[in-house]
Design a protein around this motif. Structure first.
Motif, mmCIF file in Angstrom:
data_model
loop_
_atom_site.group_PDB
_atom_site.id
_atom_site.type_symbol
_atom_site.label_atom_id
_atom_site.label_comp_id
_atom_site.label_asym_id
_atom_site.label_seq_id
_atom_site.Cartn_x
_atom_site.Cartn_y
_atom_site.Cartn_z
ATOM 1 N N GLN A 87 27.960 -36.534 36.154
ATOM 2 C CA GLN A 87 27.402 -36.091 34.887
ATOM 3 C C GLN A 87 27.389 -34.568 34.804
ATOM 4 O OE1 GLN A 87 26.733 -37.735 32.199
ATOM 5 N NE2 GLN A 87 26.077 -35.880 31.122
ATOM 6 N N TRP A 88 27.117 -33.908 35.915
ATOM 7 C CA TRP A 88 27.114 -32.429 35.927
ATOM 8 C C TRP A 88 28.501 -31.900 35.613
ATOM 9 C CZ3 TRP A 88 29.693 -28.664 38.627
ATOM 10 C CH2 TRP A 88 29.197 -27.351 38.492
ATOM 11 N N VAL A 89 29.522 -32.523 36.198
ATOM 12 C CA VAL A 89 30.897 -32.077 35.948
ATOM 13 C C VAL A 89 31.266 -32.294 34.481
ATOM 14 C CG1 VAL A 89 33.329 -32.511 36.462
ATOM 15 C CG2 VAL A 89 31.658 -32.450 38.314
ATOM 16 N N VAL A 90 30.908 -33.469 33.951
ATOM 17 C CA VAL A 90 31.239 -33.772 32.552
ATOM 18 C C VAL A 90 30.525 -32.823 31.598
ATOM 19 C CG1 VAL A 90 31.033 -35.508 30.736
ATOM 20 C CG2 VAL A 90 31.757 -36.188 33.029
ATOM 21 N N SER A 91 29.266 -32.493 31.918
ATOM 22 C CA SER A 91 28.498 -31.613 31.032
ATOM 23 C C SER A 91 28.981 -30.175 31.070
ATOM 24 C CB SER A 91 27.010 -31.670 31.396
ATOM 25 O OG SER A 91 26.800 -31.182 32.709
ATOM 26 N N HIS A 92 29.789 -29.830 32.072
ATOM 27 C CA HIS A 92 30.364 -28.475 32.163
ATOM 28 C C HIS A 92 31.880 -28.532 31.945
ATOM 29 C CE1 HIS A 92 26.451 -27.952 34.133
ATOM 30 N NE2 HIS A 92 26.567 -26.663 33.865
ATOM 31 N N LYS A 93 32.252 -29.217 30.906
ATOM 32 C CA LYS A 93 33.664 -29.422 30.593
ATOM 33 C C LYS A 93 34.387 -28.106 30.323
ATOM 34 C CE LYS A 93 36.602 -31.663 27.102
ATOM 35 N NZ LYS A 93 36.585 -32.526 25.878
ATOM 36 N N ILE A 94 35.534 -27.926 30.939
ATOM 37 C CA ILE A 94 36.361 -26.749 30.678
ATOM 38 C C ILE A 94 36.974 -26.897 29.291
ATOM 39 C CG2 ILE A 94 38.380 -25.426 31.422
ATOM 40 C CD1 ILE A 94 37.863 -26.469 34.256
ATOM 41 N N PRO A 95 36.815 -25.941 28.407
ATOM 42 C CA PRO A 95 37.235 -26.108 26.998
ATOM 43 C C PRO A 95 38.736 -25.927 26.792
ATOM 44 C CG PRO A 95 36.263 -23.945 27.307
ATOM 45 C CD PRO A 95 36.126 -24.654 28.629
#
Length: 627
Positions: A348-356
């Protein structure tokens, strides 16, 4: 037709145009138009009866129009919240009705009438499709123009011909096989309103709207398919054309949208039948929800979830007499549901910090589009002029003379009477099947794409063979060009260049370019060292070595690369049709979307014959080998 949206409370979307004060969600439907189908030919669903286990999975069809996408997303999110497991399959309209008949689809929420009468009639007659009732009234679907074109005098179907040069004798539609496109094609075929010389540019809803946006920005006239509800009515100042009653029906193609199911579905799943009978949408509501999807780029599921939370009153009206899958009253159960906790942890942490990545590309394309208008318009003029010029040249030659010329070319290059005879018979067959003009359009696109790919690829391949670092730098780009899905090429090219042959040709060149680069590099790199040393010993300059030693030695490999380029360009013909490039891809896509087996086989077989002709003529001569 992509247009549906439900009222989004607190939405930033603008109010819908006046005149859509239609029945509110949950209110009784307004009177139906004369062309509307019967309200229902199914038994009324029984309230308060729990569905059996076989009804938990509900299969919906989404035809890719934003209105159907939005309504389907809304209902599926609602069903998930009360214990059902809906699935959505993207299909064309004709395939949808065929799938409902085959019991592969349970529910379709986007039956636009009377536009889909030809698609629906035989299924209703044989009882395999059941009309539950209207879910939206007051819609419309016909040709439209921007307000500035309307003010210039194009106000009626009869006026279109007067603006033919400014319109480039073109009308813009949506996906091939769509019912609205079929109405326009029939109008052109019968030369109604003097429009026999016009052509329909078929692509997709978003492709058409991208072209409208380009014309609107430059204040150029354009005629296109339009409908309401849809955010285009708020995004553009547009006017619907009068005088099209015999093509699209009265009241600007006035339409009612129905919910249909497979035979016996409401009896098998009475609780679902009750919910489907309760569904009533509004023009304003649908337009606002579509705005959330199209303008704010929200996923349909997210837009639907937000709407459900913001509109409990309307949701309650839909759930009147409906139970959850477990058998509890749906309205009260939904009111007491608690949102599930969001998952935590590393994922979830990785998904919430998605590279744009996607957002960055979108911003870059918008910047390039804004600041490079003149450059892209210039490129468009050059490319369009080349392709249209080749097409016009081929069309100017009588078919029989062109067939004889191509057969003679095959004989001159291969010295094979059987090949020349095959070429002549294949082209005569194409002419006989009625695909001659489409074949010429495809051939023009392939010829220009191959010329451009060769002009870029062969020099790059030569330079890469002489400079290993250059090839090392090119290799990742070539890998990306060959592996990136071809549909991805169409998105930026469509935005930058609009509909037509230009995005189709640029996408084709990107896809085909690696072949001549790689095989030219291979051929030059494979020249035997003794030949190079002999040339150097005789004092040859680097340019003389290239022209008199390397290129003759690598000629067969380079020609093989060009042949591959031709085949790859031809393989893009269907993709190019999706952005309005015309050619043989149009009947293929049209046949797919309208389930016409005969047309699909004819067009596909024509492409095969053209591919064989081009391959046999362009492939390198086989060198003699010992027995």
């Amino acid at each position: 037709m992509s247009a549906f949206t439900l009222p989004l409370v607190g939405s930033s979307a603008q109010a819908a145009p006046a005149g859509d004060a239609a029945p509110q969600l949950g209110d009784p439907a307004a009177p139906l138009s004369d062309a509307a189908a019967p309200a229902s030919n199914a038994a009324a669903p029984v309230a308060g009866k729990r569905d059996p286990v076989t009804c938990q999975t509900v299969r919906f069809s989404d035809v890719g129009w934003t209105d159907v996408t939005a309504t389907t997303a809304l209902v599926t999110q609602l069903l998930r919240s009360i214990g059902y497991s809906p699935t959505v399959t993207v299909l064309s309209v004709p395939v949808t009705f065929a799938s409902v008949q085959n019991n592969d689809i349970d529910v379709f929420l986007g039956n636009w009438m009377p536009a889909q009468e030809a698609d629906r009639a035989r299924y209703v007659e044989d009882g395999s499709v059941v009309v539950i009732g209207p879910n939206l009234t007051g819609a419309k679907y016909t040709l439209a123009v921007p307000a500035y074109t309307y003010a210039a005098g194009l106000r009626d179907f009869k006026d279109i011909q007067r603006f033919a040069p400014a319109l480039n004798e073109s009308i813009y539609g949506i996906e091939p096989g769509n019912d609205g496109n079929r109405h326009v094609l029939e109008m052109l075929k019968q030369s109604q309103f003097g429009l026999g010389g016009f052509k329909l540019i078929e692509s997709s809803e978003q492709g058409m709207l991208a072209q409208v946006e380009r014309a609107y920005r430059d204040k150029k006239p354009i005629v296109f398919l339009a409908w309401e509800p849809h955010p285009m009515n708020m995004r553009f100042d547009l006017k619907y054309l009068a005088g099209g009653d015999e093509v699209f029906g009265p009241n600007f193609g006035g339409a009612t949208i129905y919910t249909v199911t497979r035979k016996g579905y409401s009896a098998e799943c009475p609780n679902m039948g009750r919910l489907l009978a309760n569904l009533k949408f509004t023009l304003r509501g649908e337009s606002e929800m579509m705005a959330a999807i199209l303008d704010r780029h929200e996923a349909p599921e997210i837009a639907a979830t937000e709407w459900l939370k913001a509109n409990p009153t309307s949701t309650k009206a839909w759930l009147e007499g409906v139970l959850t899958f477990e058998g509890r009253p749906a309205a009260s159960a939904l009111a007491h549901t608690v949102a599930p906790p969001r998952p935590g942890g590393f994922e979830q942490w990785v998904v919430s910090h998605k590279i744009p990545v996607g957002d960055g590309m979108a911003v870059a394309i918008d910047y390039v589009k804004t600041h490079g208008t003149y450059l892209f318009d210039g490129i468009s003029i050059v490319i369009r002029g080349m392709v249209n010029g080749v097409t016009a040249l081929l069309r100017a030659v009588p078919a029989l003379i062109l067939i004889v010329a191509v057969a003679a070319l095959a004989w001159a290059l291969r010295r094979s009477l059987s090949l020349a005879l095959f070429v002549a018979l294949a082209l005569l067959f194409i002419l006989n099947q009625g695909y001659w003009l489409a074949t010429l359009e495809t051939l023009s696109l392939v010829m220009v794409a191959t010329l451009a790919s060769t002009a870029i690829g062969v020099p790059l391949g030569i330079a890469a063979a002489h400079r290993p670092r250059l090839f090392a730098a090119l290799r990742p780009a070539l890998d990306l060009m060959q592996t990136l899905p071809t549909f991805v090429y169409l998105i930026p090219t469509l935005v930058l260049f609009g509909l037509g042959v230009v995005p189709g040709l640029i996408s084709t060149v990107i896809f085909a370019l690696p072949a001549p680069i790689r095989l030219t590099h291979l051929g030059i790199s494979s020249v035997p060292k003794p030949l190079i040393e002999a040339g150097e010993a005789f004092g040859a300059t680097p340019m003389q070595l290239l022209w008199k030693v390397e290129l003759p030695s690598a000629a067969s490999t380079i020609v093989a690369g060009i042949t591959q380029c031709i085949m790859l360009s031809l393989s893009m013909v269907v993709i190019a049709a999706l952005v309005g490039a015309g050619g043989l891809g149009v009947p293929v896509v049209r046949a797919l979307n309208s389930v016409q087996v005969g047309m699909g086989f004819e067009a596909g077989f024509t492409i095969v014959l053209l591919a064989i002709i081009l391959d046999r003529i362009s492939r390198p001569k086989e060198r003699g080998v010992s027995r």
